[in-house]
Structures are given as C-alpha cells and as structure tokens.
Design an enzyme around this catalytic site. Sequence first.
Site, PDB file in Angstrom:
ATOM      1  N   GLU A 182       0.508  -9.098   9.012  1.00  0.00           N
ATOM      2  CA  GLU A 182       1.920  -9.109   9.438  1.00  0.00           C
ATOM      3  C   GLU A 182       2.301 -10.441  10.083  1.00  0.00           C
ATOM      4  O   GLU A 182       3.316 -10.543  10.758  1.00  0.00           O
ATOM      5  CB  GLU A 182       2.236  -7.933  10.365  1.00  0.00           C
ATOM      6  CG  GLU A 182       2.071  -6.561   9.694  1.00  0.00           C
ATOM      7  CD  GLU A 182       2.854  -6.402   8.411  1.00  0.00           C
ATOM      8  OE1 GLU A 182       3.952  -6.977   8.299  1.00  0.00           O
ATOM      9  OE2 GLU A 182       2.352  -5.727   7.480  1.00  0.00           O
ATOM     10  N   ASP A 239       3.048  -9.971  -0.227  1.00  0.00           N
ATOM     11  CA  ASP A 239       2.498  -8.673  -0.613  1.00  0.00           C
ATOM     12  C   ASP A 239       2.313  -8.528  -2.123  1.00  0.00           C
ATOM     13  O   ASP A 239       3.258  -8.738  -2.889  1.00  0.00           O
ATOM     14  CB  ASP A 239       3.426  -7.550  -0.144  1.00  0.00           C
ATOM     15  CG  ASP A 239       3.526  -7.498   1.374  1.00  0.00           C
ATOM     16  OD1 ASP A 239       2.730  -8.198   2.043  1.00  0.00           O
ATOM     17  OD2 ASP A 239       4.395  -6.769   1.881  1.00  0.00           O
TER      18      ASP A 239
END
Length: 658
Positions: A121, A212
């Site tokens: 993250e 991602d």
Amino acid sequence: MINFIFGIHNHQPLGNFGWVFEDAYNRSYRPFMEILEEFPSMKVAVHFSGPLLEWINENHPEYIELLRRLVKRGQLEIVVAGFYEPVLAAIPKEDRIEQIKLLKEFAKKLGYDAKGVWLTERVWQPELVKTLRESGIEYVIVDDYHFMSAGLSKEELYWPYYTEDSGEVIAVFPIDEKLRYLIPFRPVEKTIEYLESLADNDPSKVAVFHDDGEKFGVWPGTYEWVYKKGWLREFFDAITSNEKINLMLYSEYLSKFTPKGLVYLPIASYFEMSEWSLPAKQAKLFVEFVEKLKKRGEFERYRVFVRGGIWKNFFYKYPESNFMHKRMLYVSKLVRNIPKARKYVFKAQCNDAYWHGVFGGVYLPHLRRAVWENIIRAQSFVFTGNKVFDVDFDGKNEIMLENESFIATIKPHYGGSIFELSSKRKAVNYNDVLARRWEHYHEVPEAATPEEEGNEEGVASIHELGKKIPEEIKRELAYDWQLRAILQDHFIPTTETLDTYRLVKYHELGDFVNQPYEFELYDSGVKLWRNGGIYVEKKVPAKVEKRIELTNDGFLAKYKVSLGEPYKALFGVEVNLAVHSVMESPEEFEADRILVNDTYGIGKVEIGLDRRVRVWKFPIKTLSQSESGWDFIQQGVSYTLLFPIEKELEFEIKFKEL
Ligand code: CA
C-alpha cells in the site's frame, strides 16, 4: 531514449474465498504470465504476496513452474514484501525482518535472489530504511506522490533517489502516476506516446510503472479489454519493438546507474489513500477541496501541496480495526520466542482487514475473521490468566479474562461490555462485529462524473465508476451511535418498537451503554457496576451491576438492576454476535433460550435465560463501497433481551458454545 520498468503486484487477502482466488487466477495471474512467455524479450518485475503464493502452490503448482521458467529466461525480477502482505510500518520491526526473510526464501526457490521491496500500500515511514537494510534489501518502490510531498517537482521524478535514516541508505524508485492511470485502461498508443514524450538524451532517465496485477483482468471490464480485445499482447509487442523505449528491470537499472541524489520522504502513501484514511467528516471536506481546485483548473499546479491523512490513522477512524491491531501487537510480543505461534501472528498481520478504501477491507467480515482466527491460534500457545491492562492504548484499562477455553476482553469504561469473546476451540471471536457508520462517500455530489480522460476510449478505472445509493438500501440504512459489543445495557421506553430501535430512531433513556463502570476482579470473574440514571422529566437514579464469569463452554452473567424510584421501562441487554448467515428481516419473539446456528460464521451457540423474555433480533448491515459498487453487508446479528422493570430486577444470562 527512455528507460521503462514495468512491474506488477499480485495479491489476495488472507481469508478470501477460494473461488475469488480461482477467479483471479484464471482472469489475471495465469493469462498474464502465459502471454508473457510468448514474448521472450518482455521483462516484468513482479511481486506475489504470501497468501496468494500459498494458494497457488496448493492449487496450481504448474504455475510455480511457469514462474521458474520465466525467471530462468531473465523475464522476471522477483520483488518481495512482508510474506503475508503486512503494511510494514504497522508491525514490529522484529516481525518485518522475519516476514521479508520468508518471502525472500520463496523467491530463492523460484531461482531469484530478491533485493527489492514492493512497499505494501506504499505506506512509507522513514525508519523503515533500517529494517529494510537489515533484511538485505537494496531498493524500494513508492509513488511519485511521496517525492512530490517532499517538494520535488514531477520533472525530477524520472530517476531513483537514495533516502537515509539512522545512517543507512536505500534506493527508492518513484512510480509514475500518469502511467498508473494509462495502464491498462487506455489504448496502448497512449502509453507509448507518453513514454516517447519523456525520451531525451539522459541515458539514466527511467519511467516506472508498478501497480496491482488485478487491474489486468480482475477489475470490472478489464478481462475483456486486456485479453479478449488483445490489449496485453499489443502492449508487450509495442514496448519490446519501440526503439525509443528501453525496457529494464530494477536490478538491471541499479547495476548500470546510481540513484540521482538524496531525498527525505515524509510519512505517506498514494494520493487516494490520503483521502480514505481521513475520518469521514474530514474526508468529505478533502474531496470538496480537491473538487474546488479542479473546477478552478488549479489542481495540477497545486496538488503537491494537497495531502490528507496517513494510513495508520485508520486505527483512529475504525476503533474495531485498532482493537484487532493492538491485540495482534500484544500477541506478537507474547509469542516472539515461539516460532510455531509466530507463523499465526504473521498471518494476522495481513493488511487488508485493517483498513478501507475502494475495496471492502475492514468491512469484509471474512477477512476480519481470518485475522482473529490467527490472533487466537497464536495466543493459544501461552496461558496468562486474568489480567488488567490497556490493550488498545486508549489510556483506559481493559480486563482480559482467560480460562482454558476462552479469552474475553471487557471494557469497563465502555458499558462494562465484552468487546472480545474469543473461543480457543473454534478460533473465532464471537464479537467481531463492525458498527454501522457514515462514510464520506455516502453523500455523492451531483456532479460526480469521471474527470479528465473520462470520455476517452478504454475501460473505466474504479475511481471513475459512478455511484448512487439504491432506494431499498437507503430505507434500511442506519448509523450507530455506539460500538457493538456483548452485554450492552439499555433502558428503553416501553413505547419503542423493534423498528425504531434497529434504525436508531428510538430514545435511549439510560446512560450505561458507552459510559464507565467500576469493577472488581474476584477469583472466578469480575464484578462491574455503574451508578447512573434514566433521564425522563427528571433523572431517576439507576444502578446496574453485573458479574461476568467465564465457563468451560462460554460465560455466565448475573445481573442486578435497581431504580432509585419506580419507573416503568424496558431494560435491554444487547448481545452482538458475528453471525454471517444472512438474516432476511428483523424478528421479534419471546424465548428463554436462543439458538444460533451460523454455518459459515461462528457455528452453533446458545443464549440461555432464567425466564422467558421478549427478544429483538436484527441484522447489522453496513454500507461500504467496493470495486463493483455498493456493498450492504451483514456484519453480525444483534439480539436484545428485553426485561420489563419498575423498581428492581435480577436475572442470569448463560452464553454457551455448542
Ligand atoms: Ca484501552
């Protein structure tokens, strides 16, 4: 010429459903690598998280072979992180080192000696430098936003830099945000045009994409776009055949060039995270501010000075997440010297269940359950008995009761209620129930239309999906004023109904639910009491006393309630349980025994009473956003046992695991 590094990060949360893994595997992880194998000159930096690797290892071992082949052919650079995908800044440094070591060992099995870290993250904290260096890491990947927050301009962000802490340095690569929005959502030529526009005479200039892997097939509409319409093949082909673009891997870059200089990065994550991590009210203001700047055409110019909150403040925003996190930290310390138990701690550190952005995160009961399961399994290695200490660092002591079968954490300062009832046998926390709360995106501004490239060809990214709360959800939507626990003591007017109660339109007469109780531990349990009142025309003094004792199969609560002068009301004891079997509609009935049968959640339990009472039972449903739109999720079921009171009342409640 422009150097280009292309990286992906593949992850599925611990506790996710098997079919989600399988679906993501078939829609993204597998086809991506199969197509990569067709393009021998294409190179990709890739990070796989531990929960995903363990699943693949078990279900598709042939894929591990495919990765090994790609590593051997020099097409893959393996980038690591904490094995179970923790936010590194949020776990103890002893655990960071061990978790990184675990994934490095896995990379070795694939034939790769990993030197780089995908920062989960992208939560950066300066003191990470030291732990990363201790773990044998040489570079780390963060967003260009981190650098811009430090004052660097976009033009300076096509090179890695060093950053330093405690006399240790590490190379940091900035991810290009523009590429994050282009790849794979826009036509290939848009990326090529952009990369070509960056080309100049500096041989060390590099543009980094790292994002991602689920954007390549799992996100809405992307499977069709990336594979069926051929985006990925076209992209690999265009990248490897363009003479102005020099495809590279991180380690390759660092063997040729040194970082451009030294910078210091603030605590930060990506831009959207700075919005999400703010408490809801402030997040709404933040969005307003950004919209204002955009309307005035000033956002691009001033955005580097636009920052919201930091990741760790999700622990402020969601007390349930904080409690889970601090319980994890407590166990981490408790079992640090027990390797077998530590494995469970590492699993409990998986980040997804602790926060909420555009994915469900903390709102997903099955993810929280997986964290609790591992906290309980880890703690089961050590028996400490009853004790009083500040579990969640809010300055107020909790009471942790423990016997052979259960751990119960009681907050005397918050209604003397049970905020954790963990069964060692089932490895489940019966009170893992999230309260219903207002989120800033529940009020969607009228003009919430896709901005900038919104009308261009391609597929909408998650951030562009329009949203409006459906009427049938609006009718059932309520926001709690209290956290949800076991044994919450209400005084309710006799005129209230199940509907006013569950939709929080009722009047609470007492001051007990979220107020402090005094307490005294005794051999087999704890006595809690509060001298409070019920507030009608005038205050009627009221006293609630409860003794809570753990038993081999649950707990026993003995209540004594008395009013200073006669007043007719309902005394309600609320029990919130993490029941996941979907409850279609609220129920009102009479019983002296409530049987709960929750096949996919907490299993079978029984609430037994010494008399027949009226019961209000309703599902607790929260509204949250997800990649596909709105989630109206059942977090648990509330059972409120209603005892008529006029002056005095005594009763017993027995909670039994079956
Ligand atoms: Ca506390």
